[in-house]
Design an enzyme around this catalytic site. Structure first.
Site, short mmCIF file in Angstrom:
data_model
loop_
_atom_site.label_atom_id
_atom_site.label_comp_id
_atom_site.label_asym_id
_atom_site.label_seq_id
_atom_site.Cartn_x
_atom_site.Cartn_y
_atom_site.Cartn_z
N CYS A 43 0.88 -1.22 0.38
CA CYS A 43 -0.17 0.12 -0.59
C CYS A 43 0.77 1.01 0.28
CB CYS A 43 -0.83 -0.15 1.43
SG CYS A 43 -2.24 1.56 1.47
N CYS A 48 -1.66 2.47 -2.98
CA CYS A 48 -2.04 2.59 -2.46
C CYS A 48 -2.15 4.03 -2.43
CB CYS A 48 -3.45 2.55 -1.39
SG CYS A 48 -3.56 0.90 -1.17
N LYS A 51 -0.10 5.70 -6.06
CA LYS A 51 -1.12 5.34 -6.91
C LYS A 51 -2.51 6.89 -6.39
CE LYS A 51 -5.37 4.14 -5.77
NZ LYS A 51 -5.72 2.79 -5.54
N TYR A 179 -10.21 -3.06 -9.99
CA TYR A 179 -9.48 -1.56 -9.34
C TYR A 179 -7.53 -0.96 -10.22
CZ TYR A 179 -11.75 -3.01 -5.38
OH TYR A 179 -13.50 -3.27 -3.86
N GLU A 183 -7.86 2.14 -12.98
CA GLU A 183 -7.36 3.82 -12.03
C GLU A 183 -6.37 3.75 -12.94
OE1 GLU A 183 -8.27 2.46 -7.26
OE2 GLU A 183 -6.45 1.91 -8.11
N HIS A 438 -27.38 21.70 0.75
CA HIS A 438 -27.31 22.47 -1.43
C HIS A 438 -25.96 23.22 -0.63
CE1 HIS A 438 -29.69 23.35 -4.26
NE2 HIS A 438 -29.66 24.16 -4.32
N GLU A 443 -26.26 15.50 -1.24
CA GLU A 443 -27.85 15.85 -1.41
C GLU A 443 -29.02 14.76 -2.19
OE1 GLU A 443 -29.92 19.43 -2.62
OE2 GLU A 443 -28.24 20.17 -3.75
#
Length: 461
Positions: A43, A48, A51, A179, A183, A438, A443
């Site tokens: 990682c 991760c 990346k 993934y 990516e 908002h 929302e």
């Protein structure tokens, strides 16, 4: 002479192993942790973290293009791959040092070497030294898997080598549909590379919700990424600095880089597991463990990707912490692997937690679907052709929200928070009673009131 040199020996200095070592040391255990490459594991070093840094960098060209719609005039920008990689390397080195320092501050001993089993309690280090430990934790993670050997496979790079390319490829072929493949397809497209994605299945992101899969593919294709499904790379020829990839559908693709990201396998080879008596799970090829991460040998445990349960960094960390609390903290802790939020940092990004529509329909007799696709507010002035997908899946019998799926900017951040609601078994009524904030894209999650689909499974006669 003491029977054991240490209370816990951890094989692997990745996120899970480091967490386990730190927590066990905090509980008073004598801990030694061995890492043969770099502290931080997949990682931090080649996964991760680097990346995500490349993802950030690749998005900037969108920001520059979108600026014109908001009144900004920006001179032609240039990009330097070597600068990005050098800066990434500096940050990874900083993190590696921090991981090492944090383990040592907790009182654990770090040894930068390979460790293999001699028996259930004895580890042989790369230096030739042997260490006897009361408990052993295997946290060696996973490794890229190129699949079956094909002619020219030696020319292929994986997610390990991609972070160290000397130059940005002008044309790249990436095989895979998960993934990592998506990516990096989006990362290279963001830098202006010509990207072709090849995947054997009928659509990308196998295992994700079908609406998510279709939406992501459409958005990626809008960005100029060529996606070829239902085929594989059968052969790769090298011509000087260029490559020709021959596909199973009879076509061929020219590129100056070929990357395979078709999956990862548990890193179990040559650890001496057979000498220790540690069993492999015949279904997934990972180390077989119970709900407390205990292997077939009572004093040996395994966590993270090497078990091939759910291959995500936070899962490995949680499993490592739970192991240390259970074995050294006098507190039995089991990890709950249900409803784990996850994200794919493609463009646009995916965030998801809970069940897919297909999974919910198989599990519940009545399922309501709430789905919305819309143009994000930013795109109204930027002119970018993109749409957001939001989808809620509800067990209509209990009104509980059992799945949330988002494709769009900020999806990962939203789903991390939604994961709390799903874990707490929030109902659709809870969502409806929450005031909208908002103007935000999020929302929409609390303003979808009418089901877009209802599924009722008839009782078997």
């Amino acid at each position: 002479m003491a029977e054991f040199d240490t209370d816990l020996f951890v094989i692997g200095g990745g996120s899970g192993g480091v967490r386990a070592a730190r927590i066990a040391a905090n509980h008073g255990a004598r801990v030694m942790i061995a890492e043969e490459y770099r502290m931080g594991g997949t990682c931090v070093i080649r996964g991760c973290v680097p990346k995500k840094l490349l993802v950030y960098a690749s998005h900037i060209h969108h920001e520059i293009e979108d600026a014109a719609g908001f009144g900004w005039t920006i001179p032609p920008a240039t990009f330097d791959w070597r600068t990005l990689i050098a800066n990434k390397d500096k940050e990874i080195a900083r993190l590696e040092a921090a991981y090492t320092a944090n383990v040592e501050k907790a009182g654990a001993l770090v040894v930068k070497t390979r460790a293999v089993f001699e028996d259930a309690h004895t580890l042989r280090l790369g230096s030739g030294e042997s260490v006897r430990s009361k408990y052993v934790l295997i946290a060696t993670g996973g490794a890229p898997n190129h699949g079956n050997a094909i002619p020219g496979i030696e020319h292929v790079i994986s997610s390990n080598e991609v972070f160290h390319l000397e130059t940005l490829p002008r044309r790249i072929l990436i095989q895979g549909g998960g993934y990592i493949a998506l990516e990096f397809a989006c990362i290279f497209a963001g830098f202006g590379s010509d990207v072709t994605l090849v995947y054997r299945g009928d659509n990308v992101l196998r295992g994700f919700d079908e609406d998510v899969r279709a939406h992501v593919r459409s958005e990626m294709e809008k960005e100029g990424i060529t996606i070829l499904t239902g085929c594989t790379v059968n052969k790769i020829d090298k011509h000087g600095k260029d490559f020709t990839s021959h596909l199973s559908n009879g076509s061929s693709i020219a590129s100056d880089q070929v990357m395979f990201a078709i999956g990862r396998h548990p890193n179990v080879a040559n650890l001496g597991l057979e000498k220790a008596g540690v069993a492999i799970n015949p279904i997934n090829g990972g180390i077989a463990v119970d709900s407390f991460s205990k292997t077939s040998v009572p004093n040996i445990y395994a966590i993270g990707d090497v078990t091939h349960r759910i291959n995500l960094t936070p899962v490995a960390i949680r499993e490592g912490h739970a192991f240390a609390d259970t074995v050294f903290g006098n507190r039995q802790v089991q990890v709950d692997h249900a409803d784990i939020p996850t994200s794919v940092f493609c463009q646009p990004e995916v965030g998801t937690v809970g069940l897919t529509e297909a999974q919910a329909r198989a599990q519940f007799s009545r399922v309501d679907i709430y789905k919305s696709t819309f143009r994000p507010m930013k795109a109204t002035l930027s002119g970018r052709d993109t749409r957001v997908l939001m989808k809620l899946i509800v067990d209509a019998t209990t009104d509980r929200v059992v799945g949330c799926h988002i494709v769009g900017d900020g999806a990962a951040e939203m789903v991390q928070v939604l994961g709390i609601a799903v874990k707490m078994k929030a109902t659709k009524a809870d969502f409806d009673s929450t005031m909208a904030l908002h103007p935000t894209a999020a929302e929409e999650l609390v303003t979808m009131r009418t089901p877009t689909a209802r599924h009722v499974r008839e009782a078997a006669e």
